[in-house]
Scaffold this motif. Structure first.
Motif, PDB file in Angstrom:
ATOM      1  N   ASP A   8       0.933  -1.203  -0.029  1.00 25.82           N
ATOM      2  CA  ASP A   8      -0.003   0.217  -0.066  1.00 25.82           C
ATOM      3  C   ASP A   8       0.911   1.196   0.108  1.00 25.82           C
ATOM      4  O   ASP A   8       1.866   1.412   0.822  1.00 25.82           O
ATOM      5  CB  ASP A   8      -0.674  -0.023   1.260  1.00 25.82           C
ATOM      6  N   CYS A   9       0.712   2.194  -0.969  1.00 24.62           N
ATOM      7  CA  CYS A   9       1.476   3.277  -1.133  1.00 24.62           C
ATOM      8  C   CYS A   9       0.575   4.627  -1.793  1.00 24.62           C
ATOM      9  O   CYS A   9      -0.294   4.372  -2.420  1.00 24.62           O
ATOM     10  CB  CYS A   9       2.827   2.921  -1.682  1.00 24.62           C
ATOM     11  N   LYS A  10       1.432   5.795  -1.457  1.00 22.53           N
ATOM     12  CA  LYS A  10       0.648   6.824  -2.244  1.00 22.53           C
ATOM     13  C   LYS A  10       1.973   7.177  -2.809  1.00 22.53           C
ATOM     14  O   LYS A  10       3.058   7.603  -2.377  1.00 22.53           O
ATOM     15  CB  LYS A  10       0.230   7.934  -1.113  1.00 22.53           C
ATOM     16  N   THR A  11       1.704   7.931  -4.004  1.00 24.24           N
ATOM     17  CA  THR A  11       2.641   8.497  -5.016  1.00 24.24           C
ATOM     18  C   THR A  11       1.915   9.283  -6.206  1.00 24.24           C
ATOM     19  O   THR A  11       0.844   8.916  -6.542  1.00 24.24           O
ATOM     20  CB  THR A  11       3.492   7.377  -5.834  1.00 24.24           C
ATOM     21  N   SER A  12       2.591  10.479  -6.444  1.00 26.24           N
ATOM     22  CA  SER A  12       2.078  11.029  -7.643  1.00 26.24           C
ATOM     23  C   SER A  12       2.952  11.114  -8.734  1.00 26.24           C
ATOM     24  O   SER A  12       2.699  11.751  -9.724  1.00 26.24           O
ATOM     25  CB  SER A  12       2.119  12.758  -7.128  1.00 26.24           C
ATOM     26  N   ARG A  41      -5.773   1.340  -8.402  1.00 24.55           N
ATOM     27  CA  ARG A  41      -5.720   2.914  -7.991  1.00 24.55           C
ATOM     28  C   ARG A  41      -7.161   3.088  -7.088  1.00 24.55           C
ATOM     29  O   ARG A  41      -8.245   2.621  -7.599  1.00 24.55           O
ATOM     30  CB  ARG A  41      -5.484   3.801  -8.919  1.00 24.55           C
ATOM     31  N   ASP A  42      -7.003   3.843  -5.948  1.00 26.56           N
ATOM     32  CA  ASP A  42      -8.329   4.323  -5.188  1.00 26.56           C
ATOM     33  C   ASP A  42      -9.117   5.152  -6.012  1.00 26.56           C
ATOM     34  O   ASP A  42      -8.491   6.363  -6.348  1.00 26.56           O
ATOM     35  CB  ASP A  42      -7.453   4.712  -3.773  1.00 26.56           C
ATOM     36  N   ALA A  45      -9.140   8.505  -3.953  1.00 25.77           N
ATOM     37  CA  ALA A  45      -7.739   9.152  -3.895  1.00 25.77           C
ATOM     38  C   ALA A  45      -6.909   8.693  -5.179  1.00 25.77           C
ATOM     39  O   ALA A  45      -6.423   7.753  -4.997  1.00 25.77           O
ATOM     40  CB  ALA A  45      -7.173   8.816  -2.448  1.00 25.77           C
ATOM     41  N   ASP A  47      -3.916   9.287  -5.846  1.00 25.03           N
ATOM     42  CA  ASP A  47      -2.322   9.052  -5.356  1.00 25.03           C
ATOM     43  C   ASP A  47      -2.149   7.868  -4.515  1.00 25.03           C
ATOM     44  O   ASP A  47      -1.142   7.563  -4.302  1.00 25.03           O
ATOM     45  CB  ASP A  47      -1.750  10.306  -4.962  1.00 25.03           C
ATOM     46  N   HIS A  48      -3.240   7.132  -4.510  1.00 26.73           N
ATOM     47  CA  HIS A  48      -3.473   6.157  -3.339  1.00 26.73           C
ATOM     48  C   HIS A  48      -3.278   4.694  -4.200  1.00 26.73           C
ATOM     49  O   HIS A  48      -4.246   4.401  -5.130  1.00 26.73           O
ATOM     50  CB  HIS A  48      -4.383   5.937  -2.296  1.00 26.73           C
ATOM     51  N   TYR A  49      -2.206   3.764  -4.171  1.00 30.84           N
ATOM     52  CA  TYR A  49      -2.298   2.732  -5.015  1.00 30.84           C
ATOM     53  C   TYR A  49      -1.985   1.463  -4.133  1.00 30.84           C
ATOM     54  O   TYR A  49      -1.329   1.622  -3.132  1.00 30.84           O
ATOM     55  CB  TYR A  49      -0.928   2.768  -5.920  1.00 30.84           C
ATOM     56  N   CYS A  81       7.748   7.299  -3.655  1.00 30.39           N
ATOM     57  CA  CYS A  81       6.402   7.299  -2.977  1.00 30.39           C
ATOM     58  C   CYS A  81       6.371   8.320  -1.754  1.00 30.39           C
ATOM     59  O   CYS A  81       7.472   8.782  -1.429  1.00 30.39           O
ATOM     60  CB  CYS A  81       6.272   6.051  -1.911  1.00 30.39           C
TER      61      CYS A  81
END
Length: 231
Positions: A8-12, A41-42, A45, A47-49, A81
């Motif tokens: 679980d991660c967040k990234t742009s 992908r959420d 959100a 940026d949430h993968y 991330c």
């Protein structure tokens, strides 16, 4: 026991992360132990993968983690991330592949078992059938399946041996062997009492949980030759 890791991660910078994943796949060809990977992908959100990676076992997953390419690319991914990714390790205790089960039910319960009423549960009403054994190779409607099964069951006492099933996307491919005893009229051939076998492949496409399309590939001429008693 099958093992699954959830990342679980967040990234742009997902495009850069996707490129790294392609690089890892190329670099570990023939040595990686991961068997299946899904990235989602959420919707709430952007940026949430979440990535779900499947392995034959925990031990095989550890072999995958110890590959030098895995360590190197993981460090580069972390840098992309927004914060440290989280990991959840899962031992799979139930794996229900619904479409494969539905396809199997057709062969075992409808075709071999004769439960024609089940067709309405398994098949879409606008089902499209593609059959190499018919003059009109594309027909429409779930009633086609009922008619075909009734025809084959009148001509043969038969069953199926299912060798393997492969599911990908909305399709399930089943490799089967058909075994039958000729006991009724079949394509103009009167009953011979002969035993016959035939290998084939069926591809089922699913939509909304039902079989929406099917492709049948089998050796009809080989079957006829097994039944041909000559002049």
């Amino acid at each position: 026991m099958t093992f699954v890791q959830v990342i679980d991660c967040k990234t742009s910078r997902y495009d850069d992360m996707n490129r790294l994943m392609d690089e890892w796949l190329a670099a570990t060809e023939g040595r990686r132990t991961a068997t299946h990977s899904i990235v989602g992908r959420d919707r709430a959100a952007a940026d949430h993968y979440v990535e779900i990676v499947e392995f034959p076992s925990y031990e095989e997953a550890m072999k995958n983690s110890n590959l030098p390419e895995t360590n190197r690319i993981f460090e580069e991914m972390v840098a992309l991330c927004d914060g440290m990714p989280t990991f959840t390790d899962l031992d799979v205790v139930r794996d229900e592949q619904v479409n494969k089960t539905t396809a199997r039910r057709f062969f075992e319960e409808v075709a071999a078992g004769g439960d024609l009423d089940l067709v309405d549960e398994l098949y879409a009403t606008d089902y499209r059938d593609h059959d190499v054994g018919k003059e009109e190779q594309t027909t429409t409607g779930s009633q086609v399946i009922k008619q075909d099964v009734a025809y084959w069951r009148n001509a043969f006492d038969f069953d199926f041996v299912l060798h393997c099933q492969v599911a990908e996307g909305d399709q399930v491919t089943t490799h089967w062997t058909w075994r039958g005893i000729h006991q009724g009229d079949f394509m103009g051939l009167q009953p011979t009492g002969r035993r016959a076998t035939m290998d084939g492949v069926t591809i089922h496409r699913f939509a909304d949980g039902k079989i929406a399309e099917g492709w049948w590939i089998y050796d009809l001429m080989g079957l006829r030759s097994q039944l041909d008693v000559g002049p």
